[in-house]
Design a protein around this motif. Structure first.
Motif, PDB file in Angstrom:
ATOM      1  N   ILE A  65      14.206  97.424 -45.926  1.00 55.11           N
ATOM      2  CA  ILE A  65      14.890  97.198 -44.634  1.00 55.11           C
ATOM      3  C   ILE A  65      15.526  98.513 -44.183  1.00 55.11           C
TER       4      ILE A  65
ATOM      5  N   LYS B 281      26.974  98.894 -45.352  1.00 52.55           N
ATOM      6  CA  LYS B 281      25.875  98.880 -44.368  1.00 52.55           C
ATOM      7  C   LYS B 281      25.924  97.605 -43.524  1.00 52.55           C
TER       8      LYS B 281
ATOM      9  N   HIS C 266      20.035  92.792 -28.130  1.00 51.15           N
ATOM     10  CA  HIS C 266      20.213  93.844 -29.127  1.00 51.15           C
ATOM     11  C   HIS C 266      21.425  93.510 -30.014  1.00 51.15           C
TER      12      HIS C 266
ATOM     13  N   TYR D 250      26.019 101.554 -22.449  1.00 53.59           N
ATOM     14  CA  TYR D 250      24.963 101.295 -23.447  1.00 53.59           C
ATOM     15  C   TYR D 250      24.549 102.614 -24.095  1.00 53.59           C
TER      16      TYR D 250
ATOM     17  N   ARG E  40      20.394  91.077 -20.514  1.00 51.04           N
ATOM     18  CA  ARG E  40      19.359  90.505 -21.397  1.00 51.04           C
ATOM     19  C   ARG E  40      19.114  91.436 -22.586  1.00 51.04           C
TER      20      ARG E  40
ATOM     21  N   MET F 131       8.170  95.032 -34.374  1.00 49.29           N
ATOM     22  CA  MET F 131       9.529  95.165 -33.827  1.00 49.29           C
ATOM     23  C   MET F 131       9.572  95.869 -32.480  1.00 49.29           C
ATOM     24  N   PHE F 132       8.594  96.776 -32.248  1.00 55.41           N
ATOM     25  CA  PHE F 132       8.614  97.569 -31.003  1.00 55.41           C
ATOM     26  C   PHE F 132       8.243  96.744 -29.772  1.00 55.41           C
TER      27      PHE F 132
ATOM     28  N   ASP G 152      15.463  99.917 -40.367  1.00 56.56           N
ATOM     29  CA  ASP G 152      16.377 100.859 -39.706  1.00 56.56           C
ATOM     30  C   ASP G 152      15.581 102.010 -39.111  1.00 56.56           C
TER      31      ASP G 152
ATOM     32  N   PRO H 104       5.647  93.725 -27.651  1.00 59.22           N
ATOM     33  CA  PRO H 104       4.216  93.555 -27.385  1.00 59.22           C
ATOM     34  C   PRO H 104       3.574  94.845 -26.885  1.00 59.22           C
TER      35      PRO H 104
ATOM     36  N   GLU I  29      22.683 104.313 -38.107  1.00 51.88           N
ATOM     37  CA  GLU I  29      21.371 103.792 -38.547  1.00 51.88           C
ATOM     38  C   GLU I  29      20.589 104.867 -39.308  1.00 51.88           C
TER      39      GLU I  29
ATOM     40  N   PRO J 146       6.038  92.444 -20.024  1.00 57.55           N
ATOM     41  CA  PRO J 146       6.403  92.200 -18.621  1.00 57.55           C
ATOM     42  C   PRO J 146       7.606  93.014 -18.156  1.00 57.55           C
ATOM     43  N   ASN J 147       8.502  93.393 -19.067  1.00 52.40           N
ATOM     44  CA  ASN J 147       9.735  94.073 -18.634  1.00 52.40           C
ATOM     45  C   ASN J 147       9.627  95.591 -18.611  1.00 52.40           C
TER      46      ASN J 147
ATOM     47  N   SER K 207      15.797  90.213 -32.677  1.00 55.75           N
ATOM     48  CA  SER K 207      14.593  90.843 -33.213  1.00 55.75           C
ATOM     49  C   SER K 207      13.848  89.937 -34.202  1.00 55.75           C
TER      50      SER K 207
ATOM     51  N   PHE L  27       3.595  87.059 -34.212  1.00 56.12           N
ATOM     52  CA  PHE L  27       4.796  87.617 -33.586  1.00 56.12           C
ATOM     53  C   PHE L  27       5.374  86.627 -32.572  1.00 56.12           C
TER      54      PHE L  27
END
Ligand code: FAQ
Length: 337
Positions: free
Chosen positions: A146, A93, A63, A169, A58, A219-220, A151, A222, A180, A228-229, A130, A289
């Motif tokens: 951006i 880029k 990502h 990963y 997931r 972006m970070f 980034d 909730p 980045e 929940p994860n 995202s 969001f």
């Protein structure tokens, strides 16, 4: 820049989270937990609980989708970059972001999920990517912002992922973060040049910052209490630092950069808190969001339609590559016979 001095402590986060009850084979589970507790790496050939595998697929596939969809807002400006130099930088880029998506799809494939399955998830709207990439890039300064902020936020979130418990990963993240980091600096430099230019250029930068600042904070993910994860991700050493902690680190790192640049961050509540040794900041619009994450942001439909069309238009390339491979195999078989 801030990312080079951002060290992630060993076992960050893990010790505070209890193991989640599992129906998996207890012996295998105990060995897996012990390796996680010892800050070891899990590799594709190792046994892993099903839920760990699912969480990784997931997160890594989402990502990857973010990197691929993330090519679109900036790609929109390649033909209108203000100089050959800026055009060459932007092409490189955007190409890097495509490369990140490909490493990440490959990392997710090591978990037994095919690229086709992942793309089906994206194209059908089931998989997330995202939220930030569902907003339009309205002026040239958006491209610089951006780089600087999007980034910048991505690196802040991804440096801890270089220490993620899943080997493929974590290794992919090392290279992604280096690239980045370079992207972030090029964005900042482009904005510095604009801020030393005309009044109209400075206004363009401020306008882009005003529109994108709050979206970057979101972006970070909730707040920790509504994530929940997070508990399970922290326990498994996938996430090392929580959504809110990373957001705070990003705000703290960005405020001095905004001062050097000469822009105002659009938050009247943004101020240094001596007791906390952090900047306080205002309320993020979580309703907006979630609305965007659920597919109703300003550009969600356009972004997905563009990706689906690109995939369909590329069918002949995939067909040709497969036909070529089959031909090579037949030739090799004939020669061996
Ligand atoms: N947008 O329980 P949590 C980039 C979802 S790459 C959309 O906190 P988690 C490069 C989340 O998936 C940027 N959805 O979830 C670039 C979950 O839904 P699910 C991408 C979001 O996984 C730069 C639900 O909300 N980076 O920018 C967002 O523990 C410039 C509940 O959330 C990564 O993907 C969001 N912002 O933490 C490219 C890094 N936030 O899946 C081009 C890896 C949350 O249960 C130009 N990912 N959701 O249905 C992560 O670190 C984590 O997955 C988080 C979310 C932190 C994003």
């Amino acid at each position: 820049m801030y990312t080079q001095s951002f060290s992630v402590p060993d076992n960050a986060g893990q010790k505070n989270v209890a193991a989640v009850p599992s129906t998996e084979n207890p012996e295998l589970m105990a060995a897996f937990d012990a390796r996680i507790d010892a800050d070891g790496r899990i590799e594709p050939q190792d046994w892993m609980p099903d839920a760990y595998r699912k969480t990784l697929v997931r997160q890594i596939s989402q990502h990857a989708h973010s990197e691929i969809v993330g090519m679109l807002p900036e790609g929109n400006w390649i033909s209108r970059a203000p100089s050959l130099k800026r055009k060459a930088i932007l092409i490189a880029k955007v190409q890097d972001e495509g490369g990140h998506g490909l490493y990440l799809y490959s990392a997710a494939e090591t978990l037994g999920t095919s690229r086709d399955q992942m793309l089906e998830g994206l194209h059908s709207g089931k998989a997330k990517y995202s939220s930030i990439f569902n907003y339009p890039t309205l002026n040239w300064a958006d491209v610089g912002v951006i780089g600087w902020l999007v980034d910048g936020a991505a690196i802040m979130n991804q440096i801890p992922l270089c220490r993620c418990s899943y080997g493929p990963y974590s290794r992919a993240m090392v290279r992604v973060c280096k690239e980045e980091s370079f992207h972030q600096r090029q964005g900042y430099e482009a904005l510095l040049v604009m801020m030393q230019g005309t009044e109209a250029q400075r206004a363009m930068v401020q306008d882009a910052v005003n529109r994108l600042w709050w979206k970057c904070l979101a972006m970070f993910g909730p707040p920790d209490a509504d994530s929940p994860n997070s508990a399970q991700g922290m326990r498994w050493g996938i996430k090392r630092i929580s959504n809110d902690e990373l957001r705070q680190k990003f705000v703290d790192a960005t405020v001095p950069q905004a001062k050097v640049l000469g822009v105002t961050l659009p938050d009247p509540d943004l101020k240094w808190n001596e007791a906390r040794q952090h900047y306080d900041y205002g309320q993020i619009d979580w309703q907006e969001f979630w609305n965007t994450v659920e597919g109703n942001g300003p550009c969600n439909k356009e972004r997905l339609a563009t990706r689906v069309k690109a995939h369909n238009d590329g069918q002949w390339v995939r067909d040709a590559a497969l036909a070529y491979t089959r031909k090579q195999q037949q030739r090799a078989q004939k020669e061996a016979a």
